[in-house]
Design a protein around this motif. Sequence first.
Motif, PDB file in Angstrom:
ATOM      1  N   ASP A  82       0.809  -1.217   0.000  1.00  0.00           N
ATOM      2  CA  ASP A  82       0.000   0.000   0.000  1.00  0.00           C
ATOM      3  C   ASP A  82       0.842   1.267   0.000  1.00  0.00           C
ATOM      4  N   VAL A  83       2.003   1.181   0.653  1.00  0.00           N
ATOM      5  CA  VAL A  83       2.875   2.342   0.837  1.00  0.00           C
ATOM      6  C   VAL A  83       4.301   1.902   0.582  1.00  0.00           C
ATOM      7  N   SER A  84       5.070   2.784  -0.034  1.00  0.00           N
ATOM      8  CA  SER A  84       6.482   2.471  -0.259  1.00  0.00           C
ATOM      9  C   SER A  84       7.272   3.759  -0.383  1.00  0.00           C
ATOM     10  N   SER A  85       8.536   3.666  -0.051  1.00  0.00           N
ATOM     11  CA  SER A  85       9.442   4.699  -0.520  1.00  0.00           C
ATOM     12  C   SER A  85       9.679   4.395  -1.990  1.00  0.00           C
ATOM     13  N   THR A  86       9.905   5.409  -2.774  1.00  0.00           N
ATOM     14  CA  THR A  86      10.111   5.164  -4.200  1.00  0.00           C
ATOM     15  C   THR A  86      11.375   5.844  -4.687  1.00  0.00           C
ATOM     16  N   ILE A  96       3.841   5.843 -14.680  1.00  0.00           N
ATOM     17  CA  ILE A  96       2.756   6.816 -14.518  1.00  0.00           C
ATOM     18  C   ILE A  96       2.225   7.263 -15.873  1.00  0.00           C
ATOM     19  N   ALA A  97       3.128   7.449 -16.842  1.00  0.00           N
ATOM     20  CA  ALA A  97       2.705   7.850 -18.190  1.00  0.00           C
ATOM     21  C   ALA A  97       1.820   6.789 -18.831  1.00  0.00           C
ATOM     22  N   LYS A  98       2.033   5.518 -18.452  1.00  0.00           N
ATOM     23  CA  LYS A  98       1.249   4.415 -19.010  1.00  0.00           C
ATOM     24  C   LYS A  98      -0.019   4.140 -18.205  1.00  0.00           C
ATOM     25  N   GLY A  99      -0.266   4.956 -17.182  1.00  0.00           N
ATOM     26  CA  GLY A  99      -1.527   4.825 -16.455  1.00  0.00           C
ATOM     27  C   GLY A  99      -1.437   4.250 -15.060  1.00  0.00           C
ATOM     28  N   ALA A 100      -0.238   3.908 -14.585  1.00  0.00           N
ATOM     29  CA  ALA A 100      -0.105   3.385 -13.221  1.00  0.00           C
ATOM     30  C   ALA A 100      -0.508   4.454 -12.217  1.00  0.00           C
ATOM     31  N   ASN A 101      -1.343   4.072 -11.269  1.00  0.00           N
ATOM     32  CA  ASN A 101      -1.822   5.046 -10.292  1.00  0.00           C
ATOM     33  C   ASN A 101      -0.975   4.972  -9.028  1.00  0.00           C
ATOM     34  N   ILE A 102       0.190   5.568  -9.094  1.00  0.00           N
ATOM     35  CA  ILE A 102       1.046   5.740  -7.926  1.00  0.00           C
ATOM     36  C   ILE A 102       1.479   7.205  -7.902  1.00  0.00           C
ATOM     37  N   LYS A 103       1.540   7.746  -6.699  1.00  0.00           N
ATOM     38  CA  LYS A 103       1.923   9.150  -6.580  1.00  0.00           C
ATOM     39  C   LYS A 103       2.820   9.358  -5.369  1.00  0.00           C
ATOM     40  N   ALA A 224       5.489   7.100  -1.270  1.00  0.00           N
ATOM     41  CA  ALA A 224       4.513   7.007  -2.362  1.00  0.00           C
ATOM     42  C   ALA A 224       3.346   6.111  -1.959  1.00  0.00           C
ATOM     43  N   PHE A 225       2.172   6.460  -2.438  1.00  0.00           N
ATOM     44  CA  PHE A 225       0.973   5.636  -2.274  1.00  0.00           C
ATOM     45  C   PHE A 225       0.643   4.976  -3.598  1.00  0.00           C
ATOM     46  N   GLY A 226       0.062   3.773  -3.497  1.00  0.00           N
ATOM     47  CA  GLY A 226      -0.433   3.080  -4.672  1.00  0.00           C
ATOM     48  C   GLY A 226      -1.941   3.184  -4.768  1.00  0.00           C
ATOM     49  N   PRO A 227      -2.549   2.414  -5.663  1.00  0.00           N
ATOM     50  CA  PRO A 227      -3.996   2.522  -5.908  1.00  0.00           C
ATOM     51  C   PRO A 227      -4.857   2.193  -4.689  1.00  0.00           C
ATOM     52  N   ASN A 228      -4.358   1.372  -3.780  1.00  0.00           N
ATOM     53  CA  ASN A 228      -5.173   1.011  -2.620  1.00  0.00           C
ATOM     54  C   ASN A 228      -5.541   2.222  -1.772  1.00  0.00           C
ATOM     55  N   LEU A 229      -4.630   3.177  -1.658  1.00  0.00           N
ATOM     56  CA  LEU A 229      -4.903   4.368  -0.856  1.00  0.00           C
ATOM     57  C   LEU A 229      -5.339   5.554  -1.709  1.00  0.00           C
ATOM     58  N   LEU A 230      -4.890   5.602  -2.934  1.00  0.00           N
ATOM     59  CA  LEU A 230      -5.276   6.716  -3.800  1.00  0.00           C
ATOM     60  C   LEU A 230      -6.708   6.574  -4.307  1.00  0.00           C
ATOM     61  N   SER A 311       2.590  15.501 -16.050  1.00  0.00           N
ATOM     62  CA  SER A 311       2.419  16.758 -15.321  1.00  0.00           C
ATOM     63  C   SER A 311       2.733  16.552 -13.847  1.00  0.00           C
ATOM     64  N   ASP A 312       2.974  17.652 -13.133  1.00  0.00           N
ATOM     65  CA  ASP A 312       3.329  17.514 -11.725  1.00  0.00           C
ATOM     66  C   ASP A 312       2.202  16.903 -10.896  1.00  0.00           C
ATOM     67  N   ASP A 313       0.945  17.162 -11.281  1.00  0.00           N
ATOM     68  CA  ASP A 313      -0.158  16.588 -10.504  1.00  0.00           C
ATOM     69  C   ASP A 313      -0.390  15.110 -10.830  1.00  0.00           C
ATOM     70  N   GLN A 314       0.267  14.602 -11.864  1.00  0.00           N
ATOM     71  CA  GLN A 314       0.214  13.168 -12.137  1.00  0.00           C
ATOM     72  C   GLN A 314       1.194  12.396 -11.266  1.00  0.00           C
ATOM     73  N   ILE A 315       2.254  13.048 -10.855  1.00  0.00           N
ATOM     74  CA  ILE A 315       3.274  12.358 -10.071  1.00  0.00           C
ATOM     75  C   ILE A 315       3.280  12.766  -8.604  1.00  0.00           C
ATOM     76  N   LEU A 316       2.769  13.953  -8.302  1.00  0.00           N
ATOM     77  CA  LEU A 316       2.771  14.460  -6.925  1.00  0.00           C
ATOM     78  C   LEU A 316       1.353  14.701  -6.431  1.00  0.00           C
ATOM     79  N   ASP A 317       1.107  14.321  -5.172  1.00  0.00           N
ATOM     80  CA  ASP A 317      -0.181  14.606  -4.536  1.00  0.00           C
ATOM     81  C   ASP A 317       0.095  15.021  -3.091  1.00  0.00           C
ATOM     82  N   MET A 318       0.079  16.326  -2.865  1.00  0.00           N
ATOM     83  CA  MET A 318       0.367  16.853  -1.535  1.00  0.00           C
ATOM     84  C   MET A 318      -0.885  17.014  -0.669  1.00  0.00           C
ATOM     85  N   SER A 319      -2.022  16.514  -1.150  1.00  0.00           N
ATOM     86  CA  SER A 319      -3.264  16.685  -0.389  1.00  0.00           C
ATOM     87  C   SER A 319      -3.237  15.913   0.926  1.00  0.00           C
TER      88      SER A 319
END
Length: 336
Positions: A82-86, A96-103, A224-230, A311-319
Amino acid sequence: MKIVPIMMLVLLAGAIFFAGCIEQKKEELLTLKVAYIPITSFGPIFIAKDEGYFAEQGIKIELLKFQSAQQAIPSLIQGDVDVSSTTINPALFNAIAKGANIKIVADKGSTGGQCDFNALAVRKDLYDNGSLTTIEQLKGKKIAVATRPNYLLIKALDKANLTSKDVESVDMGFPEIVAAFENNAIDAAVMTEPYLYQVLKMEKAEILLLSGEIIPNFSGYPIAFGPNLLEKNPELGKKFMIAYLKGVKQHNEGKIPRNMEILKNYTQFGTEILEGSCWGAIRRDGYIEKEPIMQYQDWLFENKYIDVKVSDDQILDMSFVEDANHVLKPDNGSII
């Protein structure tokens, strides 16, 4: 005369009910699988786990050991963790460009600061005899790296108008790099703590350049979070972040006895190594500066390591850190 037995029954029933509530609370803890490497920069996670900060948020942490942050990325993408350092590298941008939902969601240590836990180190004997005291002298030398392309090494070489083609790069894990320095099997390496301290302590290496001198304010191994948390449970992601930032705050108190005890347990490094190595400060508010990361992406694109930019919002999520700071302030603050 029957009052005492009745009271005892009431108290017993209350105790049973209370015990049942505690047991129910334990059962309600949600498990998060967190990929980790047994090094000091994971201190906030270790601390938050052992101090009960995750449990306070209804989370049970299951730690899964990996040899490198890069190895954990496929598991993060697939939802096995669910969570990892990346590692911020081409594979991350391409995925991410290919659609992987990790941020990337939080800082776990950046270059520079009060001390720097990453560096380009060279063999001490070569440094002492003057044959390897400058970047220019790296030409033709064997340099160990844990990730490719190694942005830190490439930017260091760039200072002397050298490229990766001018050196012999070899892939090694950090424990193997320590052994290679001992055996004079390499000339230099990009190192991290506490392995950096080990080779310095053994007088097998000297620091040529600190990472902050090469790339200031670069978050090389963020959370980084993966799809389980995002996607599936962002509320749980927010709770994770609250606990994580509480761990960061305690981690930044430095080598206090309790922190030493916890890190010694998880890293298996002795007191001397933990005392001597650099524990780089992690931003207490968890924020990451996006400019160095986007500049790195530009470099990857220009050098054809990636085909598409994100884009930066595709790779970063500071929310997540924003929400956590809203809950923790003013207690946790927003300082480094």
